[in-house]
Design an enzyme around this catalytic site. Structure first.
Site, mmCIF file in Angstrom:
data_model
loop_
_atom_site.group_PDB
_atom_site.id
_atom_site.type_symbol
_atom_site.label_atom_id
_atom_site.label_comp_id
_atom_site.label_asym_id
_atom_site.label_seq_id
_atom_site.Cartn_x
_atom_site.Cartn_y
_atom_site.Cartn_z
ATOM 1 N N ASN A 158 6.210 -18.844 -14.428
ATOM 2 C CA ASN A 158 5.827 -20.223 -14.713
ATOM 3 C C ASN A 158 6.165 -20.564 -16.155
ATOM 4 O O ASN A 158 5.832 -19.812 -17.079
ATOM 5 C CB ASN A 158 4.318 -20.436 -14.501
ATOM 6 N N GLU A 159 6.861 -21.659 -16.344
ATOM 7 C CA GLU A 159 7.170 -22.175 -17.683
ATOM 8 C C GLU A 159 7.457 -21.047 -18.676
ATOM 9 O O GLU A 159 6.735 -20.845 -19.662
ATOM 10 C CB GLU A 159 6.031 -23.070 -18.170
ATOM 11 N N CYS A 166 8.215 -6.879 -30.184
ATOM 12 C CA CYS A 166 7.915 -5.463 -29.960
ATOM 13 C C CYS A 166 9.214 -4.643 -30.056
ATOM 14 O O CYS A 166 10.311 -5.205 -30.051
ATOM 15 C CB CYS A 166 7.263 -5.284 -28.588
ATOM 16 N N CYS A 169 11.889 -5.420 -27.336
ATOM 17 C CA CYS A 169 12.601 -6.695 -27.519
ATOM 18 C C CYS A 169 13.522 -6.611 -28.732
ATOM 19 O O CYS A 169 14.628 -7.172 -28.715
ATOM 20 C CB CYS A 169 11.603 -7.846 -27.660
ATOM 21 N N GLU A 313 6.610 -30.587 -11.687
ATOM 22 C CA GLU A 313 5.230 -30.909 -12.062
ATOM 23 C C GLU A 313 5.221 -32.232 -12.795
ATOM 24 O O GLU A 313 6.097 -32.496 -13.635
ATOM 25 C CB GLU A 313 4.666 -29.873 -13.045
HETATM 26 C C1 GAL Z 1 1.998 -27.136 -17.134
HETATM 27 C C2 GAL Z 1 1.656 -25.852 -16.412
HETATM 28 C C3 GAL Z 1 0.568 -26.089 -15.381
HETATM 29 C C4 GAL Z 1 -0.566 -26.867 -15.987
HETATM 30 C C5 GAL Z 1 -0.038 -28.151 -16.569
HETATM 31 C C6 GAL Z 1 -1.107 -29.011 -17.190
HETATM 32 O O1 GAL Z 1 2.645 -26.925 -18.329
HETATM 33 O O2 GAL Z 1 2.787 -25.309 -15.775
HETATM 34 O O3 GAL Z 1 0.125 -24.840 -14.890
HETATM 35 O O4 GAL Z 1 -1.199 -26.109 -16.968
HETATM 36 O O5 GAL Z 1 0.881 -27.840 -17.573
HETATM 37 O O6 GAL Z 1 -0.540 -30.140 -17.823
#
Ligand code: GAL
Length: 679
Positions: A158-159, A166, A169, A313
Site C-alpha cells: 500500500n502506498e 540500514c 539498503c 482511492e
Molecule cells: C491513504 C491510505 C489509506 C487511508 C487514506 C486516508 O493514503 O492508502 O489507507 O489511510 O490515505 O486518507
C-alpha cells in the site's frame, strides 16, 4: 534493473469500475454488518473492492499459522455477487509478531535508529526477514486466489514510500551507484565532491549530509527504483500463479519524493490515490480542478502512452483527516470530481473507504457508509446516484484520451530545483508543480487536452510541447527537443529550465544550456527573486499588460523576436517572452513568472500557431470539454466548473449517453457533467 512490465488491460467486463477499500476483517464479529455491506454495495452501484490491504495479522496471526477462512468467504461472496476484488498483499502494515521477532524489518532512519515499530508503511524493503515472510504469505495468497473468479487484480502492498538507511539498503544503493557511475572518479566528478572536502573514497562510505546535490538526487532515484524492484519481488509468486492478472500498486498523485516514472515500470496497470481539496466557494477552485486534471493526465501517460487507469482511492465525503480542515463536498462536487477523472481516461473510480471503522486511527475519515450504517446518508446517496450513472456510461470503457499537446514533467527536475534552492530559498517545495500547473492551466482553461509525459517520451507526435521549469535536463533531452523543433514542432521553455545536467552540474554554455540557447535564440543571464508578492509589469507588443512575480528573468534576445518586455523593476526594457524560428519549428521562451492574465496573453499566439485545438469550440466560460475515443465511438464530457447554469451550443446533433436524448445544445446545471456521444 528488471524489464518494464508490459501494460495489461483491465479484466473482462465492459463496465466502468466503481468501488472502495473494503475491510471486512474489522467486522468479522458482526455478521449482520457484513450482510448489510453486500446489500448496500449493490444499492450503491459498486462492483469492485480492494480487500486485505492491512489484514496480515488476521491472515497470519502467528508465524506460519495461515487463517484464510474469512477471506475465502468474502472472495466467494464477491464472486457470487458478480463483484471484482482487487486483492492486496498485506505488507502495508506489519503484524506485531514480525516486528518483535525481527526488528530489522522496520526501516532505519539516517541517524541509525529504527522507525517506531507500530503504524504502517514503515518497513525496510530489503531486510531478508521481511522478504522471507512477505514471500511466504504472497505465495499462500497466490496459491489460494490466483484463479479465483472474483480476482480482478493484485494490489501490491500500500502506498509504497520511504527510504531506509540500514546496511542492506546501503549495500543495494552502492551497487546501484556502481552501475550508474562506473568509477569513483566519475562519481566524484558528477557530485563535484571537492566542494567542502567531500571526496568519496569508497562506494559504501557515503556522506549522509545535505552537501552533494548529485548524491541526494541519486538517493531519491534509487529509492524509486528500489520500490519498483520491491513490487517485482512481491509480484513474482502472484504472476507465476496466473500471468493474466494485472499487478497494481496504489500511487499517491504528485508525490514529492517518489518518481512514478520509475515506479510505474513495475506495474501493469496504473492505480492512483487522490485526495484533492475541492472547494467550489474558493476563488482557487478552477486551479484545484486543473491540478486534478494534470494529475490524471500524468497517470494516464505513465505506461508509455495514453492508457486507461484507475482512481484507486478518493474520499467520497470531503472528510480527509490529514488536512487542516475538512470541508464536506458541496452538492454536485462529488459527481464532478469522479466524472472528471473518467473524462481524463480513468476506467474506474474508487474510494477510501467503504465503511467507517469503529475505532483506531481513522475512524472519522470519509467513507461511503457512515457510523450509523444503512442507506440514509447524504454521502451514500450521492455515491449510489453516481453508481447508477456510471452503469449508463459503460460505452466509455476502454476508449482513450487523445492529446496533441504534451507537458514534460520530471521528478528529477523538481528535485534538482528544490536541492539547488534548498538552503536559502523562500519558495515552497511545491514551486515546481505550481509552475507546471500555471502552464497546464492556460491550456486546460481552453479545453485543450494535454498528455503529461516524462522527458524520454516520443515528442514527435505532438503539435506543442511545454517544458516548464525543467531545471535539470536528462542526458539527450536537449538534443531531442532541438530535433523536435527543427522538424516543425512548437516548444515552450520557461525560466529555470536548462540550468543543470542530469547530475545537477551547472551547464557551462549559458542558460538554457546544452545548446538550447541557440534553439530558443536567447540567453537568460540571471533571475531576480524579489520579495513575495512584489510585482513587475510586463507589456506585450500589442500593448496588453500583465504582472510578473517571484521569478523575474534577465533575458537577452539573441536572434529571437521579443513578444513582451518588463516595464519596470531591475530588468526594465529587457525581454520577458520571445519567439524564435528554428528549422521548420518555433521555440517560445518565458523568462518570468506571469499571473493568469499574462499566461493567457503568452499562450494565445502559441496555441494559434501550433494548431493545438480543444475538444469543442465556442463553449461558455468555465465549461471544459474532454473527448474519449475508441471502438465504441467518440464521447465528449462537458463539465461545468461554475456555480451557474451554462448553455453549450453543439456543432452537430449529439446523443446524451445517459438519457438517449438527441441534442443540439446542452444546458448544464451548476457543476454538472454531461457525457455525449458524437455523431
Ligand atoms: C491513504 C491510505 C489509506 C487511508 C487514506 C486516508 O493514503 O492508502 O489507507 O489511510 O490515505 O486518507
Amino acid at each position: 534493473m528488471n524489464p518494464v512490465r508490459p501494460p495489461a488491460p483491465l479484466r473482462p467486463r465492459a463496465t466502468l469500475l466503481h468501488g472502495a477499500d473494503y475491510n471486512p476483517d474489522q467486522w468479522l464479529e458482526y455478521p449482520e454488518v457484513l450482510e448489510e455491506d453486500f446489500r448496500l454495495m449493490r444499492e450503491a452501484g459498486c462492483n469492485t473492492f480492494s480487500v486485505g490491504i492491512f489484514s496480515w495479522s488476521r491472515c497470519e496471526p502467528s508465524p506460519g499459522d495461515y487463517q484464510f477462512d474469512w477471506l475465502d468467504r468474502i472472495m466467494d461472496r464477491m464472486a457470487a455477487e458478480d463483484f471484482y476484488v482487487n486483492l492486496a498483499t498485506p505488507s502495508g502494515a506489519l503484524p506485531l509478531w514480525l516486528t518483535k521477532n525481527h526488528p530489522e524489518c522496520v526501516r532505519m532512519n539516517p541517524d541509525g535508529r529504527r522507525a517506531v515499530d507500530a503504524g504502517r508503511h514503515n518497513f525496510c524493503r530489503n531486510a531478508p526477514a521481511l522478504r522471507q515472510h512477505v514471500r511466504a504469505i504472497n505465495t499462500e495468497l497466490a496459491r489460494r486466489y490466483a484463479r479465483h473468479p472474483a480476482l480482478a487484480m493484485w494490489h501490491v502492498s500500500n502506498e509504497l514510500q520511504g527510504e531506509c538507511h540500514c546496511p542492506h539498503c546501503a549495500e543495494k544503493f552502492s551497487q546501484w551507484l556502481r552501475a550508474r557511475h562506473g568509477s569513483l572518479d566519475a562519481l566524484n566528478h558528477a557530485y563535484w565532491s571537492d566542494f567542502w572536502s567531500h571526496r568519496i573514497a569508497s562506494w559504501t562510505d557515503l556522506p549522509r549530509d545535505y552537501v552533494l546535490d548529485g548524491l541526494l538526487l541519486d538517493r531519491k532515484r534509487f529509492a524509486s527504483d528500489d520500490m519498483a524492484d520491491y513490487v517485482d519481488f512481491e509480484a513474482e509468486p502472484l504472476v507465476a500463479a496466473n500471468p493474466e492478472v494485472p499487478i497494481v500498486t496504489n500511487l499517491m498523485g504528485l508525490h514529492p519524493q517518489i518518481s512514478y516514472h520509475r515506479l510505474a515500470r513495475a506495474v501493469s496497470l496504473v492505480a492512483d490515490d487522490q485526495y484533492p481539496q475541492f472547494d467550489a466557494e474558493s476563488p482557487d477552485f478552477p486551479r484545484q480542478l486543473a491540478r486534478s486534471a494534470l494529475t490524471h493526465d500524468l497517470m494516464r501517460c505513465l505506461k508509455g502512452e495514453s492508457r486507461p487507469w484507475l482512481l484507486m482511492e478518493s474520499d467520497p465525503e470531503g472528510r480527509v483527516l490529514w488536512r487542516n480542515y475538512a470541508k464536506l463536498k458541496r452538492p454536485g462536487l462529488h459527481h464532478l470530481q469522479m466524472l472528471q477523472t473518467i473524462a481524463h481516461g480513468a476506467d474506474g473510480v474508487m474510494y477510501f473507504q467503504w465503511r467507517k471503522s469503529r475505532g483506531a486511527a481513522e475512524k472519522d475519515h470519509g467513507a461511503v457508509v457512515g457510523h450509523y450504517g444503512g442507506n440514509r446518508g447524504r454521502v451514500f446517496n450521492e455515491v449510489a446516484a453516481l453508481g447508477a450513472r456510471l452503469q449508463k456510461l459503460s460505452a466509455v470503457r476502454d476508449t482513450r484520451v487523445e492529446a496533441d499537446t504534451a507537458l514534460v514533467f520530471d521528478w528529477d527536475a523538481w528535485w534538482a530545483y528544490n536541492l539547488a534552492r534548498g538552503n536559502f530559498g523562500s519558495q515552497t517545495p511545491n514551486t515546481y508543480v505550481d509552475v507546471a500547473l500555471e502552464h497546464y492551466f492556460a491550456l486546460w482553461q481552453r479545453g485543450i487536452s494535454v498528455d503529461v509525459v516524462p522527458p524520454h517520451a516520443d515528442l514527435s507526435r505532438y503539435k506543442l510541447v511545454l517544458c516548464p521549469m525543467l531545471y535539470a535536463l536528462r542526458d539527450g533531452f536537449a538534443e531531442r527537443l532541438a530535433a523536435y523543433v527543427h522538424a516543425g514542432g512548437h516548444a515552450v521553455l520557461s525560466a529555470y529550465s536548462g540550468f543543470n545536467d542530469e547530475h545537477a552540474l551547472w551547464f557551462r554554455d549559458g542558460c538554457p544550456g546544452a545548446g538550447l540557447g541557440k534553439v530558443f535564440g536567447v540567453w537568460l543571464e540571471e533571475i531576480d527573486q524579489p520579495r513575495p508578492h512584489e510585482r513587475v509589469t510586463v507589456r506585450f507588443t500589442d500593448g496588453s499588460e500583465a504582472q510578473a512575480a517571484d521569478f523575474i528573468g534577465h533575458l537577452h534576445a539573441e536572434g529571437a523576436t521579443v513578444l513582451a518586455t518588463h516595464v519596470n523593476g531591475l530588468f526594465v526594457g529587457q525581454p520577458c517572452a520571445t519567439r524564435h524560428t528554428h528549422g521548420r519549428g518555433t521555440a517560445w521562451f518565458l523568462a518570468s513568472r506571469l499571473d493568469e492574465a499574462g499566461q493567457r496573453l503568452f499562450y494565445d499566439p502559441i496555441i494559434a500557431a501550433s494548431g493545438a485545438a480543444p475538444a469543442l469550440t465556442n463553449l461558455p466560460s468555465g465549461v471544459i470539454a474532454r473527448r474519449r475515443t475508441g471502438e465504441n465511438g467518440r464521447f465528449v464530457f462537458l463539465m461545468n466548473s461554475t456555480a451557474e447554469t451554462r448553455v453549450c451550443p453543439l456543432p452537430a446533433e449529439h446523443t446524451d449517453l445517459e438519457t438517449g436524448e438527441h441534442l443540439t445544445s446542452v444546458r448544464l446545471a451548476p457543476f454538472a457533467v454531461h457525457v455525449l456521444r458524437e455523431p
